[in-house]
Design an enzyme around this catalytic site. Structure first.
Site, short mmCIF file in Angstrom:
data_model
loop_
_atom_site.label_atom_id
_atom_site.label_comp_id
_atom_site.label_asym_id
_atom_site.label_seq_id
_atom_site.Cartn_x
_atom_site.Cartn_y
_atom_site.Cartn_z
N HIS A 60 29.24 15.77 2.18
CA HIS A 60 28.84 15.11 0.89
C HIS A 60 30.46 14.52 0.41
O HIS A 60 31.30 14.56 0.90
CB HIS A 60 28.38 16.12 -0.03
N ASP A 64 37.18 16.49 -1.86
CA ASP A 64 37.90 17.74 -1.04
C ASP A 64 37.29 17.69 0.37
O ASP A 64 37.90 18.48 1.34
CB ASP A 64 37.64 19.17 -1.77
N HIS A 65 36.17 16.97 0.69
CA HIS A 65 35.66 16.88 2.18
C HIS A 65 35.93 15.64 2.50
O HIS A 65 35.66 15.49 3.81
CB HIS A 65 34.19 17.08 1.82
N HIS A 137 23.03 21.17 -3.37
CA HIS A 137 24.54 21.29 -3.86
C HIS A 137 24.48 20.37 -5.37
O HIS A 137 23.34 19.61 -5.34
CB HIS A 137 25.58 20.75 -3.01
N ASP A 204 29.00 22.18 1.09
CA ASP A 204 28.73 23.09 -0.07
C ASP A 204 27.31 23.22 -0.35
O ASP A 204 26.66 22.25 -0.27
CB ASP A 204 29.48 22.75 -1.16
N HIS A 262 35.72 27.91 2.90
CA HIS A 262 35.72 27.23 1.64
C HIS A 262 35.64 28.25 0.44
O HIS A 262 35.05 28.32 -0.30
CB HIS A 262 34.18 26.51 1.39
ZN LIG Z 1 34.03 21.70 -1.64
ZN LIG Z 2 31.25 19.90 -3.05
#
Ligand SMILES: [Zn+2]
Ligand SMILES: [Zn+2]
Length: 295
Positions: A60, A64-65, A137, A204, A262
């Site tokens: 997604h 952070d990804h 998410h 996530d 995570h």
């Molecule tokens: Zn994340």
């Molecule tokens: Zn996320």
């Protein structure tokens, strides 16, 4: 098949844990699942050759990804890459990746295909495929299942007894039966199916039935585990999972192993999370940066 956790922190890094990314190396090719900030450094540190990357699968569009893509594509260009690179992201978010590619447009001399992915098969490689499945998410998010194809295996004792050799094997495979020693031998009577290995990555997400189906009988489930039971309310509110919830998904899917990842940066010690998960699913490991699994 080698699976390496490159970053195991969620949202922000700690001294010990970097941003999310998992590398699967299969038959000499590497596939990245998420590419958080610093992923290229983590690859150097843990001995994953960046020139072998064939494709990147993004769950997604949270920073952070994905932020690591900007630096990685630049380094690949400086290393003289000529092979095309495919980057998958949930459909509708392609422009977010395009934005990360604008910095070094002038030096990027290889093709980058940005593909908007939907649930279903998204990639076919040599002897394996990758399927995307829906996660739950705060924005559109996909999990990915890396699945080796099932293979037919000849029963050596039976084929020896029948005196099979040379082209008889390929003939048997194409005709599905063969006349041997005055009788008809069916392919199914002398073969068994060797199940391909399966690795599933879910981050996530809230616990989701689609993860249970995707991870059915998986050899390994890598599931986010942002919080401990004490912060279960935060997990709900921010649409993440607790370690126990991840364990319940592994248990329900009958996965052979679970790796937690995570982790929220608030936990300097994640052993309580591991203990909570192990109460529900004993084959649980707490992921750490550089943690490798051979399947
Ligand atoms: Zn994340
Ligand atoms: Zn996320």
């Amino acid at each position: 098949m080698d699976i390496t956790l490159l970053g195991t922190s969620g949202s922000s890094p700690t001294k010990e844990r970097m941003m999310p990314s998992v590398a699967i190396t299969y038959e000499g090719e590497t596939f990245l699942f998420d590419c958080g900030e610093g992923t290229q450094m983590q690859m150097l540190k843990y001995g994953i050759n960046t020139s072998r990357i064939k494709a990147i699968f993004i769950t997604h569009a949270h920073g952070d990804h994905i932020i690591g893509i900007a630096g990685l594509v630049r380094s690949l260009a400086l290393n003289g890459r000529s092979e095309a690179l495919s980057i998958f992201i949930p459909k509708g978010y392609e422009r977010v990746i395009q934005g990360l590619l604008t910095f070094d447009k002038a030096i990027i001399c290889y093709r980058i295909n940005v593909i908007g992915a939907k649930p279903g098969k998204v990639y076919s490689g040599k002897g394996f495929h990758v399927r995307a499945f829906r996660l739950n998410h705060t924005i559109s998010t996909l999990g990915y299942a890396f699945k080796e194809e099932d293979r037919l295996r000849f029963d050596k004792d039976k084929t020896k007894k029948l005196g099979m050799k040379g082209t008889m094997f390929s003939e048997m495979l194409s005709k599905k039966k063969l006349h041997i020693k005055n009788k008809v031998v069916a392919l199914s009577s002398i073969t068994s199916i060797k199940k391909g290995r399966k690795v599933v990555y879910a981050s996530d997400t809230r616990p989701s039935t689609s993860t249970v189906s995707a991870a059915k009988d998986a050899d390994l489930l890598i599931h986010e585990s942002s919080y401990s039971d004490q912060q279960a309310n935060l997990a709900k509110e921010r649409k993440h999972s607790t370690a126990s919830e991840a364990a319940r998904i592994a248990y329900r899917s009958k996965a052979k192993g679970l790796v937690l990842t995570h982790f929220s940066a608030r936990y300097s010690d994640i052993s309580p999370l591991l203990a909570e998960a192990r109460k529900i699913f004993s084959a649980t490991t707490a992921g750490s940066d550089g943690y490798k699994i051979k399947l």
